[in-house]
Design an enzyme around this catalytic site. Structure first.
Site, PDB file in Angstrom:
ATOM      1  N   ASN A 142     -10.312  -2.859   2.354  1.00 18.38           N
ATOM      2  CA  ASN A 142      -9.977  -2.869   0.932  1.00 18.38           C
ATOM      3  C   ASN A 142     -11.237  -2.650   0.103  1.00 18.38           C
ATOM      4  O   ASN A 142     -12.341  -2.606   0.645  1.00 18.38           O
ATOM      5  CB  ASN A 142      -9.384  -4.231   0.541  1.00 18.38           C
ATOM      6  CG  ASN A 142      -7.911  -4.352   0.915  1.00 18.38           C
ATOM      7  OD1 ASN A 142      -7.232  -3.351   1.162  1.00 18.38           O
ATOM      8  ND2 ASN A 142      -7.418  -5.571   0.962  1.00 18.38           N
ATOM      9  N   HIS A 147       0.830  -1.219   0.000  1.00 19.01           N
ATOM     10  CA  HIS A 147       0.000   0.000   0.000  1.00 19.01           C
ATOM     11  C   HIS A 147       0.863   1.267   0.000  1.00 19.01           C
ATOM     12  O   HIS A 147       0.518   2.264   0.632  1.00 19.01           O
ATOM     13  CB  HIS A 147      -0.947   0.035   1.209  1.00 19.01           C
ATOM     14  CG  HIS A 147      -1.955  -1.073   1.217  1.00 19.01           C
ATOM     15  ND1 HIS A 147      -3.200  -0.947   0.659  1.00 19.01           N
ATOM     16  CD2 HIS A 147      -1.902  -2.348   1.716  1.00 19.01           C
ATOM     17  CE1 HIS A 147      -3.873  -2.092   0.817  1.00 19.01           C
ATOM     18  NE2 HIS A 147      -3.104  -2.949   1.451  1.00 19.01           N
ATOM     19  N   TYR A 186       0.589  -3.980  12.245  1.00 16.05           N
ATOM     20  CA  TYR A 186       0.475  -2.550  11.929  1.00 16.05           C
ATOM     21  C   TYR A 186       1.248  -1.670  12.895  1.00 16.05           C
ATOM     22  O   TYR A 186       1.822  -0.652  12.507  1.00 16.05           O
ATOM     23  CB  TYR A 186      -1.006  -2.146  11.840  1.00 16.05           C
ATOM     24  CG  TYR A 186      -1.635  -2.701  10.580  1.00 16.05           C
ATOM     25  CD1 TYR A 186      -1.863  -4.064  10.453  1.00 16.05           C
ATOM     26  CD2 TYR A 186      -1.949  -1.892   9.507  1.00 16.05           C
ATOM     27  CE1 TYR A 186      -2.402  -4.603   9.294  1.00 16.05           C
ATOM     28  CE2 TYR A 186      -2.492  -2.420   8.344  1.00 16.05           C
ATOM     29  CZ  TYR A 186      -2.708  -3.780   8.257  1.00 16.05           C
ATOM     30  OH  TYR A 186      -3.230  -4.311   7.101  1.00 16.05           O
TER      31      TYR A 186
END
Ligand code: HDE
Length: 779
Positions: A197, A124, A411
């Site tokens: 997404n 991304h 993350y």
């Protein structure tokens, strides 16, 4: 003719966005952030204020304002605030002599430049961001205690980052790829990140396979090619060996992987999450974003051309729509299921390679999100935003989906390298609006200056402050957990074909054709025959006919499926009926054809006109299109004003050199004998119209403009006759011979309808003739 609305103004020689309070708001819409956002005062808030004051009542814009630097008339200084007298020459021993080490200005300037880059996101990397707000329609107290989902009067600030997955930061927006749709809600109870997404499923079931997947799809390690593309050996090798990828591969090969715009894309939370009501009752939930403009795509040939013409196509589209005041809007949807339905649908709700058909569990639309403000600085906001799937607020919780569980680790971890340490939460874009008070201490890049002496718990020195919030604090759902420690996949995860088949069979005929073509393209680029054979063999497990269609074009003999796994029939409710693929289990919601096609708002039309163009055609048609929210750009022989047949000037915004048919949703050719005569002589015009036709876009023409369409010979398309009064519409080609304003309005209405349909795939597929009847010979 076309005028642009001004959205910026010049302040002391610098271009600044107009303050939010003065920006255009579409009619009938409440002003964004109006209840929470006091327009930023012209005087910048002091840093001290921003750092010390609880942010609860501020909007995110006000909070960011405290960090915005405006230089005004201040003199140039070093980072230490020392005025710089000259910045064009380094300090030297004589004009031709060596540079001196004591030139602190040179050293600081170069040092800072040398360190401008940070590592791009491992996936991304290429993204575009926008600010906005979210507002719930009605309280959802029966489902969740989350405050932002219970207060319809509150506008919760959001920041959204859209992205592609595979390409580097500088890659094209138009790669065939999944799109990231990450939303941060700055709620009063802290940040909630919905990191989703534009496809509702994922390639793998367990996060431990993520590095393998990403290594396979990224450019190959020996020569770092291809950029931003899955059409290469390592990706398809992985697919051929890991059949759980197949459902997502069907999505990736479909038109969903080449969206028209970030504004016209659905979003999905993918995993099954939990909602927790104040009563303690929990339910399972899938999150959806439904674009108000509907979900629309482009075609692959177009995507490849756009990548050359304007690789920033999606980024620009988002930016410009917001600047124009055509704010992208999405509704938040929930598919809510009971805890005991985890295995009720013939698959496991913890398996992220499965979706819940909307026909089985309808999507309840609970609120709307409006993106109404572009970032001020790309790096500070879009690049430095650090989403984390673990950012949830009370009332929302996780499930045991093994993909989700791995993400909960990833993350936070990834930001340490990317943003250089644990204090990335203090970057302006990452700061919550809710007050932060804890015992976190020190670390690289620390910005807050803690005055507390006791940065530990328990403490007696500060009377135990900050104390745990006993009442409002986040409580994890006390889900009972029992089991042996095993590296094992649940049997309920083992059907990899049924939903791939469901998706394929739910596509309309043109969508299916595009999907087959995409597979032929991608697998056709795989060099190793064994990989191509394995992929086709797996495709045969989904659908033998489909596999055979792909096989014929990729040098592989069609194979019989080894076994046809049982179709997992959803239980509880009858299988969805109807839809494009009769006789199969289908989910009509999976076809883009079934998306709303009722508005042409925000579509972009190229108006082809040259000197002598009919002024009335231009005025009426452009006016009607503008009234329908359609944006027109005049494309002509050269930039600037040219005279219409009535001598009035018309401004050309683009030329055939600076733009291309693929950058528009439709084309309109205005009348005017001289104008059409000049256009007829241009090869670019034939290509322009030919591409628009091939890409199934609406094409319109009035008066002599109809002759131009005739000269291009759009195959089997009926055009208006000079004698007939009404406009003719044939498969998205709208034409009319008309003198009067009424006729032109009728034409414009039919053209707007054709634009709202988006694409007209019922056109004949035969090739256009290679030359203009009256024009120049072309290759
Ligand atoms: Fe991500 N993903 N992901 N992902 N993901 C990242 O986080 C990861 C997955 C998604 O605009 C990274 O800050 C793992 C699913 C989006 O900043 C990283 C797994 C979905 C974004 C990461 C997944 C996503 C990311 C890279 C498998 C859809 C962009 C940089 C367990 C539901 C966010 C970063 C933005 C970004 C890891 C799978 C969506 C490395 C390990 C499934 C939209 O942490």
């Amino acid at each position: 003719m076309s005028t642009r609305r001004k959205t910026s103004r010049t302040v002391r020689g610098k271009t600044r966005r107009a303050p939010a309070a003065r920006r255009p708001v579409p009619a009938g819409k409440p002003r964004p952030d109006s209840d929470e956002l006091e327009p930023p005062s012209e005087e910048r808030l002091s840093r001290e204020q921003a750092a010390s004051k609880p942010l609860r009542r501020q909007s995110k814009d006000t909070a960011l304002e405290a960090f915005r630097e405006r230089f005004g008339r201040a003199p140039l200084t070093t980072d230490q605030g020392i005025p710089v007298q000259q910045t064009d020459d380094s300090l030297k021993a004589g004009p031709r002599g060596p540079t001196l080490l004591e030139d602190f200005h040179l050293r600081e300037k170069i040092m800072h430049f040398d360190h401008e880059r940070i590592p791009e996101r491992v996936v991304h990397a290429r993204g575009s961001g926008a600010h906005g707000f979210f507002q719930v329609y009605e309280p959802l107290a029966e489902l969740t205690s989350a405050e932002f989902l219970n207060d319809p009067s509150a506008r919760t600030p959001v920041f959204v980052r859209f992205s592609t997955v595979v390409g580097s930061r500088g890659s094209s927006d138009l790669a065939r790829d999944v799109r990231g749709f990450a939303t941060r809600f700055y709620t009063r109870e802290g940040n909630f990140d919905l990191v989703g997404n534009n496809m509702p499923v994922f390639f793998i079931q367990d996060g431990i396979k993520f590095p393998d997947l990403v290594h396979a799809v990224k450019p190959e390690p020996h020569h770092e090619m291809p950029q931003a593309a899955s059409a290469h050996d390592t990706f398809w090798d992985f697919v051929s060996l890991v059949p759980e990828t197949l459902h997502m591969v069907m999505w990736l090969m479909s038109d969903r992987a080449i969206p028209r715009s970030f504004r016209m894309m659905e979003g999905f939370g993918v995993h099954t999450f939990r909602l927790v009501a104040g009563s303690g009752r929990t339910s399972l939930v899938k999150f959806h974003w439904k674009p108000v403009l509907g979900a629309h795509s482009i075609v692959w040939d177009e995507a490849q051309k756009i990548s050359g013409r304007d690789p920033d196509f999606h980024r620009r589209d988002l930016w410009e729509a917001i600047e124009r005041g055509q704010y992208p809007e999405y509704e938040l949807g929930l598919q809510v299921m009971d805890e005991d339905q985890q295995l009720a649908f013939g698959f496991d709700l913890l398996d992220a390679t499965k979706l819940v058909p909307e026909e089985l569990v309808p999507v309840r639309r609970v609120g709307r999100m409006v993106l109404d403000r572009n970032p001020t600085n790309f790096f500070a906001e879009t690049e430095q935003v650090a989403f984390c799937i673990g950012n949830v607020v009370p009332g929302i919780d996780f499930t045991n989906d093994p993909l989700l569980q791995a993400r909960l680790f990833s993350y936070l971890d990834t930001q340490l390298l990317r943003l250089g340490g644990p204090n990335f939460t203090e970057l302006p874009i990452n700061r919550p609006l809710a007050p932060v008070s804890n015992h976190q201490q020190d670390g690289l890049g620390r910005q807050s200056i803690h005055t507390a002496r006791a940065l530990y718990h328990p403490n007696s020195i500060a009377n135990n402050h900050p104390r745990p919030a006993r009442v409002d604090g986040f409580v994890h759902v006390p889900e009972p957990v029992r089991g042996a420690k095993v590296r094992q996949r649940s049997d309920s995860f083992l059907d990899h074909f049924s939903q791939a088949r469901l998706f394929l069979h739910s596509q309309s005929a043109p969508e299916r054709e595009h999907l087959v073509e995409a597979c032929r393209f991608e697998i056709g680029k795989v060099e190793r025959l064994a990989i191509r054979e394995r992929v086709v063999a797996l495709f045969a497990e989904i659908d033998a006919e489909f596999a055979a269609e792909v096989a014929t074009m990729v040098g592989v003999k069609p194979v019989k499926p080894a076994r046809q796994p049982p179709v997992a029939q959803p239980t509880g409710t009858p299988p969805p009926s109807g839809g494009p693929a009769k006789g199969h289990v289908t989910s009509p919601a999976l076809s883009l054809l079934n998306q709303p096609h009722d508005s042409a708002r925000t579509r972009k039309v190229a108006v082809l006109a040259a000197p002598g163009a009919r002024a009335l055609d231009l005025e009426i048609v452009e006016g009607e299109l503008a009234a329908a929210g359609v944006l027109c750009e005049v494309v002509s022989l050269s930039l600037g004003p040219f005279a219409t047949d009535e001598g009035r000037p018309c401004e050309a915004q683009k030329t055939f050199l600076t733009t291309d048919s693929v950058l528009y949703d439709g084309v309109y050719v205005a009348g005017g004998a001289d104008s059409v005569a000049s256009l007829l002589g241009l090869e670019q015009v034939r290509l322009f119209l030919g591409d628009a036709f091939r890409h199934a876009k609406p094409i319109g023409a009035t008066n002599e403009g109809v002759e131009l369409l005739g000269a291009v010979e759009l195959p089997q398309i009926e055009l208006a006759h000079e004698a007939s009064a009404a406009e003719t519409s044939d498969r998205g080609v709208v034409s009319a011979w008309t003198d009067g304003a009424g006729g032109l309005q009728g034409f414009a209405a039919a053209f707007v309808d054709a634009l709202a349909q988006h694409r007209h795939f019922d056109r004949p597929r035969s090739q256009l003739r290679p030359q203009l009847r009256n024009g120049t010979e072309t290759a």
